[in-house]
Motif scaffolding. Structure first.
Motif, PDB file in Angstrom:
ATOM      1  N   LEU A 199       0.930  -1.176  -0.050  1.00 59.75           N
ATOM      2  CA  LEU A 199      -0.016   0.005  -0.104  1.00 59.75           C
ATOM      3  C   LEU A 199       0.896   1.336   0.129  1.00 59.75           C
ATOM      4  O   LEU A 199       0.440   2.272  -0.705  1.00 59.75           O
ATOM      5  CB  LEU A 199      -0.838   0.157   1.308  1.00 59.75           C
ATOM      6  N   ARG A 201       3.508   1.550  -1.774  1.00 63.51           N
ATOM      7  CA  ARG A 201       4.180   1.974  -2.961  1.00 63.51           C
ATOM      8  C   ARG A 201       3.119   2.509  -3.811  1.00 63.51           C
ATOM      9  O   ARG A 201       3.377   2.827  -4.957  1.00 63.51           O
ATOM     10  CB  ARG A 201       4.626   0.763  -3.440  1.00 63.51           C
ATOM     11  N   LYS A 202       1.647   2.536  -3.486  1.00 65.76           N
ATOM     12  CA  LYS A 202       0.858   3.042  -4.623  1.00 65.76           C
ATOM     13  C   LYS A 202       1.048   4.662  -4.706  1.00 65.76           C
ATOM     14  O   LYS A 202       1.057   5.369  -3.692  1.00 65.76           O
ATOM     15  CB  LYS A 202      -0.673   2.716  -4.033  1.00 65.76           C
ATOM     16  N   ASP A 203       0.510   5.131  -5.801  1.00 69.19           N
ATOM     17  CA  ASP A 203       0.623   6.352  -5.985  1.00 69.19           C
ATOM     18  C   ASP A 203      -0.080   7.428  -5.192  1.00 69.19           C
ATOM     19  O   ASP A 203      -0.059   8.460  -4.800  1.00 69.19           O
ATOM     20  CB  ASP A 203       0.415   6.693  -7.491  1.00 69.19           C
ATOM     21  N   GLU A 204      -1.333   6.609  -4.872  1.00 70.44           N
ATOM     22  CA  GLU A 204      -2.387   7.373  -4.028  1.00 70.44           C
ATOM     23  C   GLU A 204      -2.399   6.981  -2.610  1.00 70.44           C
ATOM     24  O   GLU A 204      -3.345   7.040  -1.653  1.00 70.44           O
ATOM     25  CB  GLU A 204      -3.993   7.027  -4.511  1.00 70.44           C
ATOM     26  N   GLN A 205      -1.157   6.640  -2.093  1.00 66.77           N
ATOM     27  CA  GLN A 205      -0.875   6.164  -0.745  1.00 66.77           C
ATOM     28  C   GLN A 205      -1.392   7.142   0.212  1.00 66.77           C
ATOM     29  O   GLN A 205      -1.836   6.953   1.415  1.00 66.77           O
ATOM     30  CB  GLN A 205       0.471   5.753  -0.329  1.00 66.77           C
ATOM     31  N   ILE A 208      -5.058   6.732   0.721  1.00 71.02           N
ATOM     32  CA  ILE A 208      -5.126   5.397   1.472  1.00 71.02           C
ATOM     33  C   ILE A 208      -5.155   5.545   2.571  1.00 71.02           C
ATOM     34  O   ILE A 208      -5.722   4.785   3.750  1.00 71.02           O
ATOM     35  CB  ILE A 208      -4.481   4.589   0.616  1.00 71.02           C
TER      36      ILE A 208
END
Length: 290
Positions: A199, A201-205, A208
């Protein structure tokens, strides 16, 4: 009262043990690779004095507690070998026991009778001597894995030590210990690290994490643990852990298939079985603390 305790590795576990063991020993010596941590331990009164090298701290002690990462155990044994004494008792706190026993055999030719492998089932996400807590072991289990030729008097002294610290002492065969801990501790830590990393590493962390609730916090809490320590544990207990990761992967695929096929009945049964298992665990835990 014993004469002198040497704690090698004055972090959470070693520091907590030193704090609580004060009444058992006339002097407590600390050894740590981090000189700043060692100075802090002395300033906080966790230890009476510090040493830079394990052999300096251990050579005059009559009880040595090894509280280093498991990956450091073999070179530590090699350093202690010249000052290893028959009138001193040695034990460790490593989360894996098979590799510790094998390291002792490689260094000494056999496991010394006065070395009793051990593992306190206690800890926290914090590390360093600042996290040391004299009540850390209260009511917790400590598993000792003595060998057939372990000295009875050494085993008795290690049991006395942990009992004084408030722990419940049990004995287990080393291989069985590593299998049990792979399932109950090592696998959950790997899963928590993996989810937090995925999670993160997600662009929208940022979004999130902003909306993450208690479930995420609870599940990933242990991902705040020391990465160095857990690297060593995973390497030391590789085979049992890989076996469990394979079983977990299979279980995840089964659940994914149920979700994909919208099989509400079997998915509900799956979750209900998991809830029942969790309730049994909680009941057993409560009974053990009663």
């Amino acid at each position: 009262m014993s004469r002198r305790l040497c704690v090698i590795g004055v972090g959470l576990i070693g520091g907590s043990a030193a704090r609580r063991a004060r009444g058992l020993f006339g002097e407590i010596i600390g050894v740590d690779a981090d000189s700043d941590n060692l100075e802090q331990a002395e300033a906080l009164g966790v230890i009476d004095r510090g040493c830079d090298h394990p052999e300096q701290g251990a050579e005059t002690a009559d009880f040595v507690l090894i509280a280093t990462p498991v990956g450091a155990i073999e070179p530590l044994f090699r350093g202690l070998q010249p000052v290893w004494r028959s009138d001193c008792v040695y034990t460790d706190v490593g989360s894996t026991k098979g590799n510790v026993i094998e390291a002792a055999r490689r260094v000494f030719g056999k496991v010394p009778g006065n070395f009793i492998p051990g593992h306190p089932i206690a800890g926290a996400e914090r590390s360093g001597v600042e996290a040391a807590d004299s009540g850390l072991f209260e009511g917790k289990r400590v598993i000792l894995t003595p060998l057939p030729d372990s000295a009875p008097e050494a085993l008795a002294r290690v049991e006395e030590f942990w009992t004084y610290l408030g722990a419940k002492v049990e004995q287990m065969e080393a291989g069985r210990h590593d299998e049990v801990l792979a399932a109950t501790s090592h696998l959950p830590h790997v899963l928590a690290f993996t989810l937090a990393r995925m999670l993160g590493r997600k662009d929208e962390q940022a979004e999130i994490f902003r909306y993450a609730a208690g479930g995420f916090r609870d599940f990933t809490r242990i991902a705040s643990s020391d990465p160095r320590m857990w690297l060593d544990i995973c390497r030391a207990n590789r085979e049992p852990l890989l076996q469990l990761l394979g079983e977990y992967e299979t279980a995840l695929r089964e659940v994914a298939a149920l979700i994909r096929s919208d099989d509400a009945g079997r998915l509900y049964a799956c979750f209900s079985e998991a809830r029942s298992a969790r309730e049994k665990f909680l009941q057993l835990t409560e009974n053990n603390h009663a």
